[in-house]
Design a protein around this motif. Structure first.
Motif, PDB file in Angstrom:
ATOM      1  N   GLU A   1     -58.830 -79.385  29.311  1.00 23.45           N
ATOM      2  CA  GLU A   1     -59.982 -80.040  29.957  1.00 23.45           C
ATOM      3  C   GLU A   1     -59.834 -81.562  29.896  1.00 23.45           C
TER       4      GLU A   1
ATOM      5  N   ARG B   1     -80.214 -72.910  27.405  1.00 22.23           N
ATOM      6  CA  ARG B   1     -78.811 -73.143  27.081  1.00 22.23           C
ATOM      7  C   ARG B   1     -78.655 -73.362  25.584  1.00 22.23           C
TER       8      ARG B   1
ATOM      9  N   ASP C   1     -70.818 -64.216  17.502  1.00 21.15           N
ATOM     10  CA  ASP C   1     -71.781 -64.863  18.388  1.00 21.15           C
ATOM     11  C   ASP C   1     -72.853 -65.636  17.623  1.00 21.15           C
TER      12      ASP C   1
ATOM     13  N   TYR D   1     -63.239 -75.610  19.129  1.00 14.21           N
ATOM     14  CA  TYR D   1     -63.082 -76.470  20.301  1.00 14.21           C
ATOM     15  C   TYR D   1     -62.390 -77.775  19.930  1.00 14.21           C
TER      16      TYR D   1
ATOM     17  N   GLU E   1     -66.419 -68.466  31.424  1.00 15.99           N
ATOM     18  CA  GLU E   1     -65.205 -68.404  32.239  1.00 15.99           C
ATOM     19  C   GLU E   1     -64.906 -67.030  32.837  1.00 15.99           C
TER      20      GLU E   1
ATOM     21  N   ALA F   1     -69.330 -62.654  22.851  1.00 20.70           N
ATOM     22  CA  ALA F   1     -68.084 -62.172  22.325  1.00 20.70           C
ATOM     23  C   ALA F   1     -68.033 -60.632  22.277  1.00 20.70           C
TER      24      ALA F   1
HETATM   25  N1  BES Z   1     -66.470 -69.313  26.492  1.00 25.19           N
HETATM   26  C1  BES Z   1     -67.425 -70.331  26.251  1.00 25.19           C
HETATM   27  C2  BES Z   1     -68.827 -69.823  26.066  1.00 25.19           C
HETATM   28  C3  BES Z   1     -68.979 -68.867  24.893  1.00 25.19           C
HETATM   29  C4  BES Z   1     -68.434 -69.175  23.663  1.00 25.19           C
HETATM   30  C5  BES Z   1     -69.690 -67.697  25.038  1.00 25.19           C
HETATM   31  C6  BES Z   1     -68.581 -68.296  22.598  1.00 25.19           C
HETATM   32  C7  BES Z   1     -69.841 -66.814  23.992  1.00 25.19           C
HETATM   33  C8  BES Z   1     -69.278 -67.110  22.751  1.00 25.19           C
HETATM   34  C9  BES Z   1     -67.417 -71.376  27.364  1.00 25.19           C
HETATM   35  O1  BES Z   1     -66.148 -71.627  27.870  1.00 25.19           O
HETATM   36  C10 BES Z   1     -67.915 -72.678  26.769  1.00 25.19           C
HETATM   37  O2  BES Z   1     -67.263 -73.167  25.902  1.00 25.19           O
HETATM   38  N2  BES Z   1     -69.063 -73.204  27.240  1.00 25.19           N
HETATM   39  C11 BES Z   1     -69.630 -74.446  26.748  1.00 25.19           C
HETATM   40  C12 BES Z   1     -69.252 -75.604  27.608  1.00 25.19           C
HETATM   41  C13 BES Z   1     -67.934 -76.217  27.263  1.00 25.19           C
HETATM   42  C14 BES Z   1     -67.648 -77.379  28.199  1.00 25.19           C
HETATM   43  C15 BES Z   1     -67.839 -76.694  25.844  1.00 25.19           C
HETATM   44  C16 BES Z   1     -71.154 -74.351  26.735  1.00 25.19           C
HETATM   45  O3  BES Z   1     -71.701 -73.257  26.900  1.00 25.19           O
HETATM   46  O4  BES Z   1     -71.826 -75.338  26.570  1.00 25.19           O
END
Ligand code: BES
Ligand code: ZN
Length: 634
Positions: A357, A588, A407, A415, A303, A169
């Motif tokens: 999605e 991850r 972060d 979500y 993204e 972020a």
């Molecule tokens: N934008 C996010 C990743 C993110 C969120 C980075 C907050 C830094 C701070 C990305 O779009 C995301 O949501 N990735 C998910 C997968 C998604 C399908 C839920 C992940 O990393 O697992």
């Protein structure tokens, strides 16, 4: 933090003779919408806004530094005398004007989270709005929170090192001195010099896909992002990277030995893109490529515009985890085209993206798959709401202005509660109207940012059409501003899951798995089965499952994760080698943080967590070690 210094004088002007005497003129600060204030930036947007960043950087793997210049273009308000930028761990060498003369600058007071303001001063106040430009010579620190420098052993090829950035972020400021706020959109271009034999890719149009040789060694790659984006979307990766086209507008980048597998997994990219366009309007970024990174990449997907960054853990071999790419592609509209103005509004990015999605998965892979994904997400949300408690402000969509590190954790509420909000609208208003609204929303706010209150105003005007009774009936205010999940949330139902749940219950009660036919189970059914087994499960039961279904040897990362989390929560000794291997195999966040959190929660697991963490910590991204250091080294 500094406050806006500009003041306006009210009450002057020609007072009429017959009017009663006026109070003396008072100076008041201009009204600033408190919802627009981003407390994670030092920028003072009312004074100066960066409009363009031009990078010229050399990537030095031996030193673990990016070294070079950033030329900043900014718009000044009348009377402004300075531009305030964000930096974190940057070594600033000089700031010069377009005539290459040194300018006055200073690094102000800051803190560990936000870094330090870089204040560049002008000799004279701007007379009218003015465009200014200056060049900052700087180098990044080896500890830059945005950059992860991988040793050759951390790559598939094993021969060359690798570098990638992660801006979201508030990390971009640790490799680029700019105004690092999602509400302050900027265009950019870049020239990146890398060692021979390597390729640089960015979230931008590649002007020199194969690079140009540089005198004295190395290759230069040039890029251009002509559409204004929030700075957290500026992204770079450097390594042994090849490209393979999929459709006319799409393709994959990966290390050569991973390229074919990546291309096979993502064959549907063009179909995904067309489905998204039919749903929410034309794709505004021309190309869509996916870069598959080494396993240390901390997110399933990120993204970055034109070039989604993805974890290799989403390559299952059977395309069962491609919804991550559908998610990142959906961000091309929700997030990248229309952006949350502050991190308090991140549900506008993540919640709407998660809803898109689901809808796209329905179009592409059928309603049953979409319902399963929705049910898995909802279960995660219910766990999170229970963990945080019914009155926690952290469960609000529009989050309070607490100053907590955006972060600090992956936040399920944005979500899944965000997605549930749009699902509720769909159920009450109908798909046709909601879809028309969403198309209009992306048109009205294209290349803009908005806050939750601004979203509500738009919703009132264009979807609720001023119908206050409807708004009250849908409890819109409660959805946006109150904790918990409102009563009119819909419940996702999957028939396949009903069967799986019955089998899970029978297994819990009787320890029998005779009816379990794993050969026919999808990834999502396995996830459901494993997350429906309440921990702690007995060693005998877990032995039965692992012996029969070889769960510790699963290569599907989501299924393996669900199994190992159950094992960790059940204090299952035979599972420890597989937990250790998994935690050492990738970085991850979505997998690593919950596993460590589960381990440290028990006397049994804490020493295991400490031992494993000591070993794997050097392979993790700074954003992950920041979170885990707090968790484990207490
Ligand atoms: N934008 C996010 C990743 C993110 C969120 C980075 C907050 C830094 C701070 C990305 O779009 C995301 O949501 N990735 C998910 C997968 C998604 C399908 C839920 C992940 O990393 O697992
Ligand atoms: Zn996302």
């Amino acid at each position: 933090m500094r406050l806006v210094a500009a003041a306006v004088v009210l009450g002057s002007g020609a007072a009429q003779a017959q009017e009663p005497p006026q109070p003396p003129p008072v100076a008041v600060a201009p009204a600033i919408d408190p919802d627009l204030v981003d407390r994670f930036t030092f920028a003072v947007p009312a004074q100066a806004r960066v409009t363009h960043v031009s990078l010229d950087l050399r990537i030095d793997f031996a030193e673990k530094r990016a070294i070079g210049t950033a030329r900043i273009r900014a718009q000044l308000a009348r009377g402004a005398t300075e531009v305030v930028l964000d930096t974190r761990d940057l070594e600033i060498e000089s700031v010069t004007n377009p005539n290459a003369q040194p300018m006055t600058f200073m690094l102000g007071e800051g803190d560990a989270l936000r870094g330090k303001p870089l204040i560049v001063s002008f000799p004279e106040p701007a007379k009218g709005t003015a465009t200014v430009a200056f060049t900052i010579a700087y180098r990044t620190s080896p500890a830059s929170a945005a950059l992860q420098w991988l040793a050759p052993e951390q790559t598939a090829g094993g021969k060359l090192p690798y570098l990638f950035s992660q801006g979201q972020a508030i990390l971009t400021r640790s490799w680029i001195p700019t105004q690092d706020s999602p509400g302050l959109r900027q265009t950019y271009d870049a020239r990146i010099v890398v060692p021979d034999g390597m390729r640089a890719v960015m979230s931008a149009e590649a002007l020199t896909p194969d690079g140009e040789p540089v005198e004295g060694g190395g290759m230069a790659f040039r890029f251009r992002m002509p559409q204004s984006i929030p700075p957290y979307l500026i992204a770079l990766a450097v390594g042994d990277i090849s490209h393979k086209p999929i459709g006319t507008r799409t393709g994959v980048y990966a290390e050569p030995s991973r390229l074919d597998a990546a291309a096979a997994e993502f064959v549907d990219l063009d179909r995904m893109l067309s489905a998204a366009e039919a749903f929410v309007g034309s794709y505004r970024w021309r190309r869509y490529d996916v870069l598959v990174l080494p396993p240390a990449f901390p997110y399933g997907g990120m993204e970055n515009p034109r070039l989604t960054f993805a974890s290799p853990t989403i390559i299952a071999g059977d395309r069962s985890l491609t919804s991550v790419v559908v998610h990142e592609l959906a961000h091309s509209w929700a997030g990248n085209l229309v952006t949350n103005a502050t991190w308090r509004d991140s549900w506008l990015n993540e919640g709407l993206t998660t809803y898109l999605e689901l809808r796209l998965n329905e179009t592409l892979y059928g309603a049953e798959r979409a319902r399963m994904l929705e049910a898995l997400g909802r279960a995660e949300l219910m766990d999170e709401l229970a963990r945080l408690g019914p009155r926690s402000a952290a469960t609000q969509l529009h989050r309070p202005d607490t100053g907590d590190d955006p972060d600090a954790s992956l936040d399920v509420v944005s979500y899944e509660k965000g997605s549930a909000f749009f699902r509720m609208l769909e159920a009450n208003i109908g798909r046709e109207r909601l879809d028309a609204y969403l198309k209009g929303y992306f048109t009205r706010f294209a290349f803009k940012t908005l806050t939750t209150p601004a979203f509500l105003a738009d919703l009132r005007e264009h979807l609720l059409a001023g119908d206050a009774a409807l708004e009250a009936r849908l409890t819109i205010g409660e959805w946006l501003s109150a904790p918990g999940l409102p009563a009119n949330a819909t419940t996702p139902r999957s028939e396949a899951f009903a069967t799986v749940e019955a089998i899970a219950s029978a297994f819990v009660l009787e320890g029998t798995v005779d009816e379990l036919d794993p050969a026919t189970w999808s990834t999502q059914e396995w996830q459901r089965f494993l997350t429906k087994l309440p921990p702690p499960m007995s060693t005998e039961k877990l032995d039965i499952l692992d012996a029969r279904y070889q769960l510790s040897k699963k290569t599907n990362s989501e299924v393996l994760f669900a199994w190992l989390k159950l094992a960790a929560a059940s204090q299952y000794d035979p599972g420890v080698p597989a937990i250790e291997a998994f935690l050492g195999s990738m970085g991850r966040r979505k997998f690593v943080e919950p596993l460590f959190t589960t381990l440290v929660a028990t006397e049994w697991g804490r020493p295991i967590a400490q031992r494993i963490y000591a070993k794997v910590r050097p392979t993790y991204h700074p954003v992950l070690t920041a979170a885990l250091d707090r968790l484990i080294n207490r």
